[in-house]
Design an enzyme around this catalytic site. Structure first.
Site, PDB file in Angstrom:
ATOM      1  N   SER A  56       0.907  -1.326   0.016  1.00 34.13           N
ATOM      2  CA  SER A  56       0.049  -0.211   0.050  1.00 34.13           C
ATOM      3  C   SER A  56       0.906   1.204   0.042  1.00 34.13           C
ATOM      4  O   SER A  56       2.270   0.965   0.447  1.00 34.13           O
ATOM      5  CB  SER A  56      -1.044  -0.046   1.460  1.00 34.13           C
ATOM      6  OG  SER A  56      -0.020   0.170   2.391  1.00 34.13           O
ATOM      7  N   ASP A  93      -1.180  -1.625  -3.992  1.00 41.14           N
ATOM      8  CA  ASP A  93      -2.717  -1.579  -3.534  1.00 41.14           C
ATOM      9  C   ASP A  93      -3.112  -0.121  -3.298  1.00 41.14           C
ATOM     10  O   ASP A  93      -2.252   0.714  -2.644  1.00 41.14           O
ATOM     11  CB  ASP A  93      -2.482  -2.407  -2.265  1.00 41.14           C
ATOM     12  CG  ASP A  93      -3.777  -2.747  -1.696  1.00 41.14           C
ATOM     13  OD1 ASP A  93      -4.859  -2.813  -2.679  1.00 41.14           O
ATOM     14  OD2 ASP A  93      -3.915  -3.053  -0.528  1.00 41.14           O
ATOM     15  N   ASP A 115      -7.170   3.525  -7.887  1.00 42.63           N
ATOM     16  CA  ASP A 115      -8.158   3.456  -7.248  1.00 42.63           C
ATOM     17  C   ASP A 115      -8.952   4.647  -7.219  1.00 42.63           C
ATOM     18  O   ASP A 115      -8.678   5.808  -6.476  1.00 42.63           O
ATOM     19  CB  ASP A 115      -8.167   3.052  -5.623  1.00 42.63           C
ATOM     20  CG  ASP A 115      -9.447   3.060  -4.853  1.00 42.63           C
ATOM     21  OD1 ASP A 115     -10.504   3.448  -5.482  1.00 42.63           O
ATOM     22  OD2 ASP A 115      -9.621   2.791  -3.739  1.00 42.63           O
ATOM     23  N   GLY A 192     -10.382  -3.523   6.976  1.00 39.01           N
ATOM     24  CA  GLY A 192     -10.135  -3.479   8.517  1.00 39.01           C
ATOM     25  C   GLY A 192     -10.860  -4.720   9.097  1.00 39.01           C
ATOM     26  O   GLY A 192     -11.277  -5.833   8.638  1.00 39.01           O
ATOM     27  N   GLY A 235     -10.840  -6.323   0.998  1.00 42.50           N
ATOM     28  CA  GLY A 235     -11.149  -6.352   2.237  1.00 42.50           C
ATOM     29  C   GLY A 235     -11.797  -7.972   2.579  1.00 42.50           C
ATOM     30  O   GLY A 235     -12.998  -7.815   3.032  1.00 42.50           O
TER      31      GLY A 235
HETATM   32 ZN   LIG Z   1      -8.356  -2.559  -0.549  1.00 39.36          ZN
END
Ligand SMILES: [Zn+2]
Length: 332
Positions: A56, A93, A115, A192, A235
């Site tokens: 990320s 990511d 994204d 999360g 997720g």
């Molecule tokens: Zn994600």
């Protein structure tokens, strides 16, 4: 400028083709440090699974981009040393800007996600298209993942209050206009460890939260419109209750954690879903083991004595995911 091929990495194109046909999903595991990387590679070599190493933008800041590039190269060599040359992808990511994607590609990433899902549709299309054009014109083709629909939850720099399911009527237009190689969709997974509010769930007699089921109807609609096209689920941790219990037993405070049941992910992996992202489960496994060592052996202060057991547990967890959830074991 480093091409990912020089690092021994591959892009996702062939891997996804095989995964869609074979009815399994490739694991995408996030990493920030050596122990996580060792666990991912050891588990994927042991189970002969291809793997996507995910970074990320938060991880990139934490670990340093140069460090990560050589860790990915190290991962390739480590797999060979362990005796089986599995395909390894280095993937960004949740890239949020063209510049970040460009920089990662120049640093040797073989795949990036752009994204733009929080932006208006037309802006998402324009940004995703720009990244695809840059990624695809490289000497070695870099694959691009886009996203339509918004996942709730918090993951590093990505946070959204409410989820919006992907609208199946948009997917064909989006793929055609942007040229993406795969598409992340929102069907009820979430970032999360608190994937749902307790009021969205039912509770078992012993207080365990059962989440609402994934929207397989939306997934089917998407598949109808894009036959054989690679779909991605973000997720998708299951938030194992055993880890949450260990963490809370040894001084942690993780109330009301709830994930996606593994049976539902297994079902999704058999469809056009060919990449499943798992991050929180790894965090929980490591934290559980470290807390346990700290509580049971308070005299311990050698990092190897608590990171070692954490790494062993992580390896076990990932091998289980490959074999029993994603179906990627034996596919490398
Ligand atoms: Zn994600």
């Amino acid at each position: 400028m480093t091409s990912y091929k020089e690092l021994g990495l591959v892009n996702t194109v062939e891997l996804f083709k095989k995964a869609v046909k074979g009815g399994y999903a490739i694991p995408a595991y996030n990493f920030n440090n050596m122990e996580q990387m060792q666990a991912i590679i050891a588990a994927c070599v042991e189970t002969k699974s291809p793997v996507i190493l995910q970074v990320s933008s938060g991880a990139r800041k934490y670990a340093n981009q140069t460090m990560l590039r050589y860790m990915a190269k190290g991962a390739v060599e480590y797999a060979k040393e362990l005796g089986y040359n599995i395909p390894i992808v280095l993937h960004l990511d949740h890239g949020d800007t063209f510049e970040l994607c460009q920089s990662c590609i120049e640093y040797g990433f073989s795949s990036v996600m752009i994204d733009g899902s929080s932006k208006p549709y037309d802006e998402n299309v324009a940004l995703t298209k720009k990244v695809c054009e840059f990624a695809h014109k490289q000497k070695d083709y870099v694959s691009v993942e886009g996203e339509l629909g918004v996942l709730a939850g918090v993951e590093d720099d990505v946070a959204a209050e409410k989820s919006h399911y992907t609208k199946p009527e948009d997917v064909q237009d989006f793929v055609k206009k942007t040229g993406v190689d795969s598409l992340a969709i929102s069907i009820g997974t979430s970032h999360g460890r608190m994937k749902f509010k307790p009021e969205q769930c039912t509770r078992t007699a012993d207080g365990i939260l059962i989440p609402p089921p994934l929207r397989f109807d939306i997934l089917e609609e998407v598949e109808k419109r894009l036959p054989g096209f690679p779909i991605v689920l973000h997720g998708s941790s299951s938030v194992p209750i055993e880890y949450v219990k260990i963490i809370n037993q040894f001084g942690g405070k993780l109330a009301d954690s709830v994930g996606i049941p593994e049976e539902q992910l297994r079902k999704a992996a058999k469809s056009a879903v060919c990449k499943i992202n798992i991050d929180s489960d790894g965090r929980l496994a490591m934290t559980a083991m470290i807390r346990k060592v700290f509580a049971e052996k308070p005299e311990e202060f050698d990092p190897r004595k608590y990171l070692g057991p954490a790494r062993d547990e992580l390896t076990k967890l990932y091998a289980h995911k490959n074999k029993d959830v994603l179906g990627s074991a034996g596919q490398a």
